[in-house]
Design a protein around this motif. Structure first.
Motif, PDB file in Angstrom:
ATOM      1  N   HIS A 163       0.851  -1.188   0.000  1.00 55.39           N
ATOM      2  CA  HIS A 163       0.000   0.000   0.000  1.00 55.39           C
ATOM      3  C   HIS A 163       0.888   1.240   0.000  1.00 55.39           C
ATOM      4  O   HIS A 163       1.800   1.354   0.826  1.00 55.39           O
ATOM      5  CB  HIS A 163      -0.916   0.003   1.226  1.00 55.39           C
ATOM      6  N   VAL A 164       0.618   2.156  -0.914  1.00 53.40           N
ATOM      7  CA  VAL A 164       1.469   3.328  -1.119  1.00 53.40           C
ATOM      8  C   VAL A 164       0.610   4.586  -1.109  1.00 53.40           C
ATOM      9  O   VAL A 164      -0.498   4.595  -1.675  1.00 53.40           O
ATOM     10  CB  VAL A 164       2.222   3.225  -2.467  1.00 53.40           C
ATOM     11  N   ASP A 165       1.109   5.632  -0.487  1.00 58.08           N
ATOM     12  CA  ASP A 165       0.467   6.939  -0.618  1.00 58.08           C
ATOM     13  C   ASP A 165       0.508   7.324  -2.099  1.00 58.08           C
ATOM     14  O   ASP A 165       1.588   7.328  -2.709  1.00 58.08           O
ATOM     15  CB  ASP A 165       1.226   7.974   0.223  1.00 58.08           C
ATOM     16  N   PRO A 166      -0.624   7.656  -2.722  1.00 56.70           N
ATOM     17  CA  PRO A 166      -0.631   7.954  -4.157  1.00 56.70           C
ATOM     18  C   PRO A 166       0.335   9.055  -4.561  1.00 56.70           C
ATOM     19  O   PRO A 166       0.882   9.032  -5.665  1.00 56.70           O
ATOM     20  CB  PRO A 166      -2.091   8.364  -4.425  1.00 56.70           C
ATOM     21  N   GLN A 167       0.561  10.035  -3.675  1.00 62.35           N
ATOM     22  CA  GLN A 167       1.465  11.122  -4.021  1.00 62.35           C
ATOM     23  C   GLN A 167       2.934  10.707  -3.934  1.00 62.35           C
ATOM     24  O   GLN A 167       3.807  11.379  -4.479  1.00 62.35           O
ATOM     25  CB  GLN A 167       1.212  12.327  -3.111  1.00 62.35           C
ATOM     26  N   ALA A 168       3.216   9.601  -3.227  1.00 64.30           N
ATOM     27  CA  ALA A 168       4.589   9.109  -3.109  1.00 64.30           C
ATOM     28  C   ALA A 168       4.913   8.084  -4.192  1.00 64.30           C
ATOM     29  O   ALA A 168       6.076   7.725  -4.374  1.00 64.30           O
ATOM     30  CB  ALA A 168       4.814   8.500  -1.724  1.00 64.30           C
ATOM     31  N   TYR A 169       3.906   7.619  -4.911  1.00 63.63           N
ATOM     32  CA  TYR A 169       4.101   6.641  -5.980  1.00 63.63           C
ATOM     33  C   TYR A 169       4.870   7.273  -7.140  1.00 63.63           C
ATOM     34  O   TYR A 169       4.585   8.388  -7.569  1.00 63.63           O
ATOM     35  CB  TYR A 169       2.743   6.135  -6.465  1.00 63.63           C
ATOM     36  N   VAL A 170       5.868   6.546  -7.660  1.00 64.89           N
ATOM     37  CA  VAL A 170       6.650   7.014  -8.807  1.00 64.89           C
ATOM     38  C   VAL A 170       6.408   6.133 -10.034  1.00 64.89           C
ATOM     39  O   VAL A 170       6.134   6.620 -11.121  1.00 64.89           O
ATOM     40  CB  VAL A 170       8.157   7.053  -8.476  1.00 64.89           C
ATOM     41  N   ALA A 171       6.522   4.816  -9.854  1.00 65.89           N
ATOM     42  CA  ALA A 171       6.385   3.892 -10.976  1.00 65.89           C
ATOM     43  C   ALA A 171       6.248   2.477 -10.426  1.00 65.89           C
ATOM     44  O   ALA A 171       6.481   2.233  -9.239  1.00 65.89           O
ATOM     45  CB  ALA A 171       7.604   3.974 -11.893  1.00 65.89           C
ATOM     46  N   HIS A 172       5.881   1.539 -11.306  1.00 70.20           N
ATOM     47  CA  HIS A 172       5.925   0.131 -10.924  1.00 70.20           C
ATOM     48  C   HIS A 172       6.215  -0.707 -12.161  1.00 70.20           C
ATOM     49  O   HIS A 172       6.088  -0.254 -13.294  1.00 70.20           O
ATOM     50  CB  HIS A 172       4.634  -0.322 -10.237  1.00 70.20           C
ATOM     51  N   ARG A 173       6.630  -1.938 -11.912  1.00 68.47           N
ATOM     52  CA  ARG A 173       6.949  -2.852 -13.005  1.00 68.47           C
ATOM     53  C   ARG A 173       6.518  -4.256 -12.613  1.00 68.47           C
ATOM     54  O   ARG A 173       6.339  -4.563 -11.433  1.00 68.47           O
ATOM     55  CB  ARG A 173       8.450  -2.837 -13.313  1.00 68.47           C
ATOM     56  N   GLY A 174       6.328  -5.106 -13.621  1.00 68.87           N
ATOM     57  CA  GLY A 174       5.960  -6.487 -13.364  1.00 68.87           C
ATOM     58  C   GLY A 174       4.498  -6.760 -13.623  1.00 68.87           C
ATOM     59  O   GLY A 174       3.762  -5.931 -14.177  1.00 68.87           O
ATOM     60  N   GLN A 175       4.062  -7.922 -13.209  1.00 67.92           N
ATOM     61  CA  GLN A 175       2.662  -8.331 -13.355  1.00 67.92           C
ATOM     62  C   GLN A 175       1.903  -7.852 -12.119  1.00 67.92           C
ATOM     63  O   GLN A 175       1.685  -8.596 -11.158  1.00 67.92           O
ATOM     64  CB  GLN A 175       2.573  -9.849 -13.494  1.00 67.92           C
ATOM     65  N   VAL A 176       1.522  -6.587 -12.155  1.00 67.69           N
ATOM     66  CA  VAL A 176       0.979  -5.922 -10.976  1.00 67.69           C
ATOM     67  C   VAL A 176      -0.388  -5.336 -11.293  1.00 67.69           C
ATOM     68  O   VAL A 176      -0.585  -4.729 -12.345  1.00 67.69           O
ATOM     69  CB  VAL A 176       1.930  -4.804 -10.486  1.00 67.69           C
ATOM     70  N   GLN A 177      -1.323  -5.527 -10.374  1.00 60.50           N
ATOM     71  CA  GLN A 177      -2.620  -4.876 -10.464  1.00 60.50           C
ATOM     72  C   GLN A 177      -2.655  -3.771  -9.405  1.00 60.50           C
ATOM     73  O   GLN A 177      -2.123  -3.938  -8.315  1.00 60.50           O
ATOM     74  CB  GLN A 177      -3.757  -5.870 -10.196  1.00 60.50           C
ATOM     75  N   ASN A 178      -3.242  -2.649  -9.767  1.00 63.84           N
ATOM     76  CA  ASN A 178      -3.312  -1.554  -8.794  1.00 63.84           C
ATOM     77  C   ASN A 178      -4.741  -1.041  -8.682  1.00 63.84           C
ATOM     78  O   ASN A 178      -5.493  -1.029  -9.656  1.00 63.84           O
ATOM     79  CB  ASN A 178      -2.351  -0.418  -9.168  1.00 63.84           C
ATOM     80  N   LYS A 179      -5.104  -0.645  -7.474  1.00 61.12           N
ATOM     81  CA  LYS A 179      -6.420  -0.076  -7.246  1.00 61.12           C
ATOM     82  C   LYS A 179      -6.334   0.911  -6.092  1.00 61.12           C
ATOM     83  O   LYS A 179      -5.459   0.814  -5.232  1.00 61.12           O
ATOM     84  CB  LYS A 179      -7.449  -1.165  -6.949  1.00 61.12           C
TER      85      LYS A 179
END
Length: 217
Positions: A163-179
């Motif tokens: 779980h990440v603060d949306p404003q702290a999110y930069v990027a992601h990689r891989g087989q990832v689902q986000n909501k």
């Protein structure tokens, strides 16, 4: 030829040569050696269809096509730079304004946020200010990402979503689902909560890059 090299946390040295061209954020060149050329690029390797998609999506950070033979030092606004290597197995999802430089060998695309999370993906873009689209990078090559205060890589596994603060999110990689998820309690309802009523939940298998700040680029 050696790859991307960090001069310090805010400057990156990138080799340029035959078969090693890059696209960089316009205005990010700090210095260079050798016969290197810089040309404005409206496609950043995407082609006409990708260019139209970027325009519609608002992913319109101006880019430069860098060619020649030498090395270039890149940086932007005193922001921290992190290098991400892609080996062809993963897709990197990142906002266009987070990209400092990337190899021209990488395939660049634009993805509608609703494709990852459905309606929640759309809500996420509206709530976080990240917009409804994001940039994708696939293939073999490297890129430099911008952040406030540097980034931390957090592994995502099927047994351990992050779980990440949306404003702290930069990027992601891989087989990832986000909501986007909410955590509304009594303190939030009466206006005395932490202000972190929304979190970005990432599940699956991959990595998320989190910056040490809640500031946008």
């Amino acid at each position: 030829m050696p790859g991307y090299q960090s001069i310090n946390s805010k400057m990156l040295q990138v080799p340029i040569g035959p078969g090693q061209e890059v696209y960089s954020r316009r205005g990010a060149m700090l210095a260079y050696t050798g016969p290197v050329a810089f040309a404005p690029s409206t496609t950043a390797g995407q082609g006409i269809g990708g260019t139209l998609g970027r325009a519609v999506a608002g992913e319109r950070t101006a880019m430069m096509h860098v060619t020649g033979q030498g090395s270039v030092m890149f940086g932007h606004g005193g922001l921290h730079v992190a290098v991400v290597e892609l080996n062809g197995a993963d897709t990197l999802y990142v906002e266009a304004d987070r990209l400092l430089v990337h190899d021209a060998s990488l395939q660049v695309g634009t993805m509608f946020m609703g494709e990852q999370g459905g309606v929640r993906g759309v809500i996420r873009g509206a709530v976080t200010g990240q917009g409804l689209f994001t940039t994708t990078l696939t293939g073999h090559g490297a890129c430099g990402l911008l952040s406030h205060g540097g980034v931390m890589e957090l592994p995502i596994t099927p047994q351990r979503p992050v779980h990440v603060d949306p404003q702290a999110y930069v990027a992601h990689r891989g087989q990832v689902q986000n909501k986007l998820t909410t955590a509304v309690g009594l303190r939030d309802l009466i206006g005395r909560g932490s202000g972190e009523g929304f979190q970005l939940e990432l599940s699956g298998s991959g990595v998320v890059y989190v910056q040490a700040s809640e500031r946008k680029i």
